[in-house]
Design a protein around this motif. Sequence first.
Motif, PDB file in Angstrom:
ATOM      1  N   MET A   1      -4.813  -4.672  -8.231  1.00 31.77           N
ATOM      2  CA  MET A   1      -5.169  -3.792  -9.329  1.00 31.77           C
ATOM      3  C   MET A   1      -4.136  -2.686  -9.445  1.00 31.77           C
ATOM      4  O   MET A   1      -3.385  -2.415  -8.507  1.00 31.77           O
ATOM      5  CB  MET A   1      -6.550  -3.178  -9.067  1.00 31.77           C
ATOM      6  N   LEU A   2      -4.106  -2.023 -10.600  1.00 27.02           N
ATOM      7  CA  LEU A   2      -3.278  -0.836 -10.742  1.00 27.02           C
ATOM      8  C   LEU A   2      -4.052   0.375 -10.258  1.00 27.02           C
ATOM      9  O   LEU A   2      -5.233   0.535 -10.553  1.00 27.02           O
ATOM     10  CB  LEU A   2      -2.860  -0.637 -12.203  1.00 27.02           C
ATOM     11  N   GLY A   3      -3.372   1.223  -9.515  1.00 25.58           N
ATOM     12  CA  GLY A   3      -3.978   2.463  -9.073  1.00 25.58           C
ATOM     13  C   GLY A   3      -3.788   3.548 -10.124  1.00 25.58           C
ATOM     14  O   GLY A   3      -3.438   3.259 -11.269  1.00 25.58           O
TER      15      GLY A   3
ATOM     16  N   THR B   1     -14.871   3.719   2.466  1.00 35.11           N
ATOM     17  CA  THR B   1     -14.059   2.504   2.511  1.00 35.11           C
ATOM     18  C   THR B   1     -13.916   1.960   1.105  1.00 35.11           C
ATOM     19  O   THR B   1     -14.916   1.809   0.387  1.00 35.11           O
ATOM     20  CB  THR B   1     -14.704   1.443   3.416  1.00 35.11           C
ATOM     21  N   PHE B   2     -12.690   1.689   0.709  1.00 34.48           N
ATOM     22  CA  PHE B   2     -12.440   1.090  -0.595  1.00 34.48           C
ATOM     23  C   PHE B   2     -12.080  -0.375  -0.396  1.00 34.48           C
ATOM     24  O   PHE B   2     -11.214  -0.712   0.417  1.00 34.48           O
ATOM     25  CB  PHE B   2     -11.298   1.803  -1.318  1.00 34.48           C
TER      26      PHE B   2
ATOM     27  N   LEU C   1       0.850  -1.190   0.000  1.00 33.18           N
ATOM     28  CA  LEU C   1       0.000   0.000   0.000  1.00 33.18           C
ATOM     29  C   LEU C   1       0.886   1.240   0.000  1.00 33.18           C
ATOM     30  O   LEU C   1       1.781   1.357   0.843  1.00 33.18           O
ATOM     31  CB  LEU C   1      -0.906  -0.007   1.239  1.00 33.18           C
ATOM     32  N   GLU C   2       0.626   2.133  -0.966  1.00 34.87           N
ATOM     33  CA  GLU C   2       1.357   3.396  -1.017  1.00 34.87           C
ATOM     34  C   GLU C   2       0.376   4.531  -1.187  1.00 34.87           C
ATOM     35  O   GLU C   2      -0.574   4.441  -1.977  1.00 34.87           O
ATOM     36  CB  GLU C   2       2.360   3.391  -2.180  1.00 34.87           C
ATOM     37  N   LEU C   3       0.586   5.602  -0.402  1.00 34.68           N
ATOM     38  CA  LEU C   3      -0.262   6.782  -0.483  1.00 34.68           C
ATOM     39  C   LEU C   3       0.625   8.008  -0.426  1.00 34.68           C
ATOM     40  O   LEU C   3       1.861   7.901  -0.410  1.00 34.68           O
ATOM     41  CB  LEU C   3      -1.291   6.773   0.648  1.00 34.68           C
ATOM     42  N   ASP C   4      -0.004   9.175  -0.413  1.00 27.89           N
ATOM     43  CA  ASP C   4       0.769  10.414  -0.383  1.00 27.89           C
ATOM     44  C   ASP C   4       1.349  10.594   1.018  1.00 27.89           C
ATOM     45  O   ASP C   4       0.702  11.120   1.922  1.00 27.89           O
ATOM     46  CB  ASP C   4      -0.105  11.606  -0.771  1.00 27.89           C
ATOM     47  N   GLY C   5       2.577  10.154   1.191  1.00 28.44           N
ATOM     48  CA  GLY C   5       3.207  10.150   2.503  1.00 28.44           C
ATOM     49  C   GLY C   5       3.281   8.733   3.035  1.00 28.44           C
ATOM     50  O   GLY C   5       2.387   7.918   2.795  1.00 28.44           O
TER      51      GLY C   5
ATOM     52  N   ARG D   1      -5.282   9.676  -1.788  1.00 26.12           N
ATOM     53  CA  ARG D   1      -4.978   9.070  -3.088  1.00 26.12           C
ATOM     54  C   ARG D   1      -4.031   7.903  -2.881  1.00 26.12           C
ATOM     55  O   ARG D   1      -2.894   8.083  -2.435  1.00 26.12           O
ATOM     56  CB  ARG D   1      -4.367  10.106  -4.025  1.00 26.12           C
ATOM     57  N   LEU D   2      -4.504   6.716  -3.167  1.00 25.32           N
ATOM     58  CA  LEU D   2      -3.700   5.507  -3.039  1.00 25.32           C
ATOM     59  C   LEU D   2      -3.048   5.226  -4.388  1.00 25.32           C
ATOM     60  O   LEU D   2      -3.728   4.956  -5.370  1.00 25.32           O
ATOM     61  CB  LEU D   2      -4.573   4.322  -2.620  1.00 25.32           C
ATOM     62  N   THR D   3      -1.743   5.330  -4.454  1.00 21.38           N
ATOM     63  CA  THR D   3      -1.049   5.137  -5.724  1.00 21.38           C
ATOM     64  C   THR D   3      -0.697   3.677  -5.973  1.00 21.38           C
ATOM     65  O   THR D   3      -0.470   3.282  -7.124  1.00 21.38           O
ATOM     66  CB  THR D   3       0.228   5.979  -5.761  1.00 21.38           C
ATOM     67  N   LYS D   4      -0.649   2.892  -4.922  1.00 21.28           N
ATOM     68  CA  LYS D   4      -0.444   1.446  -5.048  1.00 21.28           C
ATOM     69  C   LYS D   4      -1.338   0.772  -4.035  1.00 21.28           C
ATOM     70  O   LYS D   4      -1.282   1.094  -2.850  1.00 21.28           O
ATOM     71  CB  LYS D   4       1.022   1.094  -4.801  1.00 21.28           C
ATOM     72  N   ILE D   5      -2.160  -0.154  -4.506  1.00 24.87           N
ATOM     73  CA  ILE D   5      -3.098  -0.796  -3.592  1.00 24.87           C
ATOM     74  C   ILE D   5      -3.206  -2.271  -3.956  1.00 24.87           C
ATOM     75  O   ILE D   5      -3.918  -2.662  -4.871  1.00 24.87           O
ATOM     76  CB  ILE D   5      -4.467  -0.089  -3.597  1.00 24.87           C
ATOM     77  N   GLY D   6      -2.437  -3.079  -3.233  1.00 25.30           N
ATOM     78  CA  GLY D   6      -2.453  -4.514  -3.453  1.00 25.30           C
ATOM     79  C   GLY D   6      -3.625  -5.162  -2.742  1.00 25.30           C
ATOM     80  O   GLY D   6      -4.200  -4.619  -1.804  1.00 25.30           O
ATOM     81  N   SER D   7      -3.980  -6.351  -3.209  1.00 21.26           N
ATOM     82  CA  SER D   7      -5.018  -7.131  -2.544  1.00 21.26           C
ATOM     83  C   SER D   7      -4.440  -8.046  -1.490  1.00 21.26           C
ATOM     84  O   SER D   7      -5.116  -8.370  -0.506  1.00 21.26           O
ATOM     85  CB  SER D   7      -5.782  -7.972  -3.569  1.00 21.26           C
TER      86      SER D   7
END
Length: 654
Positions: A230-232, A241-242, A77-81, A138-144
């Motif tokens: 998925m690709l963000g 909630t996503f 999981l990657e987000l802004d910060g 904003r989630l730039t990377k979101i793995g399952s």
Amino acid sequence: MTSTQNDWTLRMATTSYTVAVEPGGRWAELVAWGPHGVECGPSPLKNLGEIHFITEADAAPIEYAPRGQRPFTGADLELDGDSWFIFDGATESGGVLRLAFADEVAGIRAVLCYRPETAVDVLARWVEVTNSRDEPVRLTKIGSAGVCLPVSNPQLSFLHGEWAREFQLDHVSLPAGGFRIGSSYGVPGHNYAPWLSVDDTWGVSLAWSGSWEITAEVEPSGLTRLRAGMLGPVVVEPGETFTTPEVALAYSTDGLSRVWHAYDRLRSRPARKPVLYNSWEATGFEVSLPRQLELARIAADLGVELFVVDDGWFVGRHDDTGGLGDWYPESPDFGAFVEDVRAMGLEFGLWVEPECVSPKSQLYADHPDWVYRLPGREPTLIRNQMLLNLGLPEVHEFVVSTLDRLLTGYRISYLKWDMNRPATERSGELDDAHVRNYWRVLDHLRTKHPHVLVEGCAGGGGRTDLATTGKVDVVWPSDNTAPLDRLRIQHGFLHMHAPHLMSSWVTDAPGMFDARPRSLKFRFVLAMAGVLGIGADVRHWSRAERAEAAVLIRRYKDIREVVHSGEAHLLNDAIQYSAEDRVVVLAWNTGSLTGVPVVPGQSSRVKLKGLTAQSYVDEYDQVYSAAHLAHVGLPFDWSVTNDADVVVLRPTAP
């Protein structure tokens, strides 16, 4: 599902998966994954050495981590910060284990979800990410999911290719570094399938119908880490909630394909798959109703059960430059034509491409804002068509109302849903809405029109992910129907999906990659490996060819139940389907002949697997012991005129 204070064992049919929260509560990690009882003993994944130049999380068999917590060897999981998690409790309900982790500073809460499938050896995983900020995140990377395996030099198996050459099974050894497959097409795509196996023991398959990635990494700790998602990017609004797509994890000590087949059968609705005839290769865009009726009559005489009119039946569709979006029959006699086909004892099916629109269509003239485009620029054309923004509520409603109108206005029992172009001018943020509305349409069809079978197609095998296959009845693996090309495509496909999902046609198409001709029987036996169809121009078949086809269709109907519901073993140039009362073997000769009987030699042999009876008898009263079939093999005598065969074996009385 069993648990102690901070670890949980999830039990599938014959395997278990044990996950624990590390003592500091910073992450969840895998303890053991394998046959029942494998968790009883020291974990094979636990790090026992000192850690230098990386963080503790980078060396742990971590299940899911944000960047910040695992900065060097790969985060999920990657987000802004950057973000750091701390355990926030566990719940179990409805067969789902939920492990919650929170970052109060970043305003993020992630719940790791685990659903063991108790009837098969598959664990479904996904993550629910909640934004507790007062502004969007904003989630730039979101793995399952991520999962670490106790393997330091993995043998990876994957499916790759291109249009007309999908599902090419390949392997790579990974002694170090990383491996990535994925798609940025807005659909899973033709280049890679969202499926990967490690040592044919551990497997991952992603239930996502948009852009995606799966990675494998040999980590400094000696573990192999898989990650799928998925690709963000994805934007999560305050308080929302996503939910990520599901990823299925499979384990087998005896080959993964049958685990995936069992999972497909679990997810599929019970439905008889009729033998179909599709008119595309016979007529192309020239859909003349008298010509279609002529084809239907011949098909009915052969024993076909369903007649499908492909592209070209609607207004303005004389080639691939027009018509898409204007879903009204060109002929005023279309309704009577449908009834004429049904009067022959055939069900009726229709091709549609609901997500696409032609520049010359009335729909595009009325709603140019419904397509993906950038301000001030003309939209990109691929195959002379554009893609509708299905994420818009008004486009979703248009597609639903169009399909409802067709399915209530005509007695249609089969839809071939196609999509002949990838997404362009569609930012990553729009991918999620399009995919989920695509799913909503498929769910609507199943609820509102349960009698209608749906075939999933995207220029061939461009959309065959687990989510699609769970919502349609069959999928089209490739537009390439040439026999030897198709044999390799189907071999790869059946590693990922079950035979009852695989639509396969008998045609007269020449090979694109292997042009060696094969007999009509070869082409039929090949298509019998899944859901049998015919796409050839049967008007040009001789009387002898039609008679042979009728016999082979009857043969298929006799074995259809075993092919679709039996346990399949993928052998060399053969497939074995096993049920309680029968074993069916489909075999093909793809190489040279032995020269028998002109020179000395022996029969070719196919060694069978998983036999449960002591002996078997074929239709010619030849008796074989199970030992003979498994260790010597079922004999086949190939010749110029006999290049494929169907053998049915029945267990003998004890």
